[in-house]
Write an enzyme that holds these catalytic residues in place. Structure first.
Site, PDB file in Angstrom:
ATOM      1  N   ASP A 236      35.763  85.095  20.706  1.00 21.90           N
ATOM      2  CA  ASP A 236      37.128  85.594  20.914  1.00 21.90           C
ATOM      3  C   ASP A 236      37.059  87.053  21.347  1.00 21.90           C
ATOM      4  O   ASP A 236      36.732  87.940  20.569  1.00 21.90           O
ATOM      5  CB  ASP A 236      37.939  85.456  19.623  1.00 21.90           C
ATOM      6  CG  ASP A 236      39.380  85.938  19.793  1.00 21.90           C
ATOM      7  OD1 ASP A 236      39.776  86.283  20.926  1.00 21.90           O
ATOM      8  OD2 ASP A 236      40.102  85.974  18.783  1.00 21.90           O
TER       9      ASP A 236
ATOM     10  N   HIS B 193      14.827  80.588  27.950  1.00 24.52           N
ATOM     11  CA  HIS B 193      14.448  80.103  26.622  1.00 24.52           C
ATOM     12  C   HIS B 193      13.192  80.762  26.070  1.00 24.52           C
ATOM     13  O   HIS B 193      12.880  80.597  24.894  1.00 24.52           O
ATOM     14  CB  HIS B 193      14.282  78.583  26.627  1.00 24.52           C
ATOM     15  CG  HIS B 193      15.492  77.861  26.124  1.00 24.52           C
ATOM     16  ND1 HIS B 193      16.067  78.142  24.906  1.00 24.52           N
ATOM     17  CD2 HIS B 193      16.236  76.876  26.660  1.00 24.52           C
ATOM     18  CE1 HIS B 193      17.108  77.361  24.712  1.00 24.52           C
ATOM     19  NE2 HIS B 193      17.236  76.584  25.769  1.00 24.52           N
TER      20      HIS B 193
END
Length: 326
Positions: free
Chosen positions: A269, A38
């Site tokens: 995808d 992070h």
């Protein structure tokens, strides 16, 4: 795949900054696990990276080119430590744990589905007949239900303060100008609210939801976010870990609810079609929770609580009228 580490900041050079693991199943399915640091990015940046990767894999051009320089965000280069105009509850010390830290090893993670019908029922309960609060968001209502339920099952004393943390994406909130769409970094701020346990559990659901709304509303003020940056600048520059939250800072009577509802992982995808599931890889600490949105309009809740509290939490989560009658 592991992106090599760098001396990004003191004490972090031994950590991988981005890791990806693919697992192929005999049925033909594929699971992709991602781990990031992070200090380098947040959820929005991670989703942007993965979705850009999938476009390249399908032979498509990137719709938005990445931007890595912090200088692309003017707010990061105009610190004024003397201009801390607001109180920043979110960066003040957490409430001390109400138990021995050795008990943390007895916590467990569970997943729950909050159906659309259940959420609609919560919305009805959160709208008092005598007060018009129709502008409460779905997240504020669901988060209030989780906060109230957690306070009750933890068995907190009536006068015990309970603190809630909510990570906030600063991208749509920083303006004049807005951060570049392709900014790859960490723009997470926090909203926080605090209340007595009895006020959260004994009042109607709208009370906790309103507290959450007020906390989130503060972060929509760019001046508040600039004040937060100025406040963080007052910490020692040689110790970037000082403002990080460890497990003891979110455990009882504290709680963190992290919403992944708007992260566009559903667009991932590689040419195999959109994913059928996306979620966290695990919730490590007591008091940490994640909300993700399901295809049917409901939510999935992943939360880590003490084992002794989890069964009652499940009961109260689904039969929420029990909480107000306990």
């Amino acid at each position: 795949m592991v992106i090599p580490t760098c001396d990004y900041s003191k004490g972090l050079s031994s950590f991988p900054l981005f890791m990806v693991q693919f697992t192929r199943f005999k049925c033909g399915g594929v699971c992709m696990g991602i781990a990031t640091h992070h200090h380098v990015n947040d959820g929005s940046a991670c989703a942007y990276f993965v979705n850009s990767w999938t476009r390249i894999a399908r032979g498509l051009e990137l719709l938005v080119l990445p931007v890595h320089e912090r200088s692309a965000i003017p707010q990061f280069s105009t610190y004024e430590p003397t201009q801390v105009k607001f109180r920043h509850l979110e960066y003040e010390p957490s409430i001390p744990p109400t138990f021995s830290l050795g008990k943390m090893c007895t916590s467990m993670e569970s997943s729950f589905t909050l159906s659309k019908s259940l959420i609609n029922a919560l919305k009805q309960e959160a709208t008092p007949k005598q007060v018009e609060i129709s502008n409460l968001s779905t997240f504020e209502i669901v988060a209030a239900h989780v906060w109230r339920t957690t306070c009750k099952v933890r068995g907190l004393a009536p006068h015990q303060d309970a603190k809630l943390y909510i990570p906030i994406d600063g991208r749509p909130r920083l303006k004049n100008p807005n951060p570049p769409k392709g900014y790859y970094g960490n723009l997470i701020f926090f909203a926080a609210c605090i209340a007595k346990s009895r006020d959260i559990t004994c009042n109607p659901l709208w009370y906790a939801a309103t507290k959450i709304k007020e906390a989130i509303q503060r972060t929509k003020d760019e001046e508040y976010l600039k004040s937060a940056l100025n406040f963080l600048e007052t910490f020692p520059k040689d110790d970037p870990m000082v403002v990080l939250s460890g497990p003891e800072s979110i455990t009882s009577p504290n709680l963190m609810i992290n919403s992944w509802a708007k992260l566009p992982f559903c667009e991932t995808d590689f040419g195999w079609g959109n994913p059928i599931f996306g979620g966290t890889g695990g919730v490590r600490y007591e008091g940490l929770s994640f909300l993700t949105q399901n295809m049917d309009g409901g939510f999935s809740l992943n939360i880590n609580l003490f084992k002794d509290d989890m069964s009652l939490f499940e009961k109260c989560l689904y039969d929420f009228k029990i909480v107000s009658s306990m």
